[in-house]
Design an enzyme around this catalytic site. Structure first.
Site, PDB file in Angstrom:
ATOM      1  N   HIS A   1     -10.325   0.200  11.760  1.00  0.00           N
ATOM      2  CA  HIS A   1      -9.778   0.234  10.409  1.00  0.00           C
ATOM      3  C   HIS A   1     -10.639   1.071   9.479  1.00  0.00           C
ATOM      4  O   HIS A   1     -11.780   1.387   9.781  1.00  0.00           O
ATOM      5  CB  HIS A   1      -9.576  -1.184   9.833  1.00  0.00           C
ATOM      6  CG  HIS A   1     -10.812  -1.878   9.367  1.00  0.00           C
ATOM      7  ND1 HIS A   1     -11.444  -2.856  10.092  1.00  0.00           N
ATOM      8  CD2 HIS A   1     -11.547  -1.733   8.236  1.00  0.00           C
ATOM      9  CE1 HIS A   1     -12.495  -3.294   9.433  1.00  0.00           C
ATOM     10  NE2 HIS A   1     -12.587  -2.620   8.299  1.00  0.00           N
TER      11      HIS A   1
ATOM     12  N   ARG B   1     -10.769   0.218  -1.731  1.00  0.00           N
ATOM     13  CA  ARG B   1     -10.685  -0.830  -2.755  1.00  0.00           C
ATOM     14  C   ARG B   1      -9.596  -0.457  -3.750  1.00  0.00           C
ATOM     15  O   ARG B   1      -9.510   0.691  -4.166  1.00  0.00           O
ATOM     16  CB  ARG B   1     -12.030  -1.003  -3.447  1.00  0.00           C
ATOM     17  CG  ARG B   1     -13.090  -1.471  -2.485  1.00  0.00           C
ATOM     18  CD  ARG B   1     -14.437  -1.626  -3.170  1.00  0.00           C
ATOM     19  NE  ARG B   1     -15.459  -1.953  -2.182  1.00  0.00           N
ATOM     20  CZ  ARG B   1     -15.819  -3.187  -1.858  1.00  0.00           C
ATOM     21  NH1 ARG B   1     -15.256  -4.213  -2.442  1.00  0.00           N
ATOM     22  NH2 ARG B   1     -16.763  -3.394  -0.960  1.00  0.00           N
TER      23      ARG B   1
ATOM     24  N   HIS C   1      -9.986  11.745   2.381  1.00  0.00           N
ATOM     25  CA  HIS C   1      -8.573  11.398   2.401  1.00  0.00           C
ATOM     26  C   HIS C   1      -8.222  10.676   3.695  1.00  0.00           C
ATOM     27  O   HIS C   1      -8.972  10.708   4.653  1.00  0.00           O
ATOM     28  CB  HIS C   1      -7.691  12.645   2.242  1.00  0.00           C
ATOM     29  CG  HIS C   1      -7.837  13.629   3.358  1.00  0.00           C
ATOM     30  ND1 HIS C   1      -8.799  14.597   3.357  1.00  0.00           N
ATOM     31  CD2 HIS C   1      -7.152  13.796   4.516  1.00  0.00           C
ATOM     32  CE1 HIS C   1      -8.700  15.326   4.456  1.00  0.00           C
ATOM     33  NE2 HIS C   1      -7.703  14.852   5.181  1.00  0.00           N
TER      34      HIS C   1
ATOM     35  N   GLU D   1      -3.080  12.769   3.217  1.00  0.00           N
ATOM     36  CA  GLU D   1      -2.601  14.045   3.747  1.00  0.00           C
ATOM     37  C   GLU D   1      -1.472  13.742   4.720  1.00  0.00           C
ATOM     38  O   GLU D   1      -1.635  12.945   5.647  1.00  0.00           O
ATOM     39  CB  GLU D   1      -3.721  14.784   4.475  1.00  0.00           C
ATOM     40  CG  GLU D   1      -3.294  16.116   5.044  1.00  0.00           C
ATOM     41  CD  GLU D   1      -4.403  16.819   5.794  1.00  0.00           C
ATOM     42  OE1 GLU D   1      -4.251  18.034   6.043  1.00  0.00           O
ATOM     43  OE2 GLU D   1      -5.415  16.184   6.157  1.00  0.00           O
TER      44      GLU D   1
END
Length: 126
Positions: free
Chosen positions: A7, A11, A75, A122
């Protein structure tokens, strides 16, 4: 030794708004939520279909100011087969995606859009 990506965490200021963005705009699903009311935070884990990798949204209940995202070009990336249709869909949703782009010598291969907290996503042509 082998490691598997499990993962990535970001936040967020408004958990419901962020969950709605990732579910509606990108087709993710909330896999599970962990509530920690005594510690004033909630974790929400989202997955895309067919993937074990999760996006962890951390909501700190008492955070008043938006998080500083920094000046790097960080990103998340997701893949889609029909890039142009995806871009049009995100425009129609009012998400203001950036223009379709390609690396030098290539046609359109990707575009960016921002989530409710300003994190970039993206969208890459598969």
């Amino acid at each position: 030794m082998s490691y598997k990506m499990i993962h990535s965490c970001i936040r967020v200021m408004n958990l419901e708004k962020s969950e709605a963005f990732y579910c509606q705009a990108l087709g993710f699903e909330v896999a599970r939520r962990k509530e920690y009311p005594e510690h004033k935070f909630t974790l929400s884990y989202l997955r895309s279909a067919g993937s074990d990798f999760e996006l962890e949204l951390t909501w700190n209940h008492d955070q008043q100011e938006p998080y500083t995202l920094g000046n790097g070009y960080s990103h998340l990336a997701v893949g889609v087969v029909d890039l142009e249709a995806s871009h049009q869909r995100h425009e129609e949703m009012g998400l203001s995606p950036k223009p379709l782009k390609g690396l030098p010598g290539q046609g359109a291969r990707f575009y960016f859009l921002a989530d409710p907290d300003g994190y970039l996503v993206e969208v890459v042509k598969l």
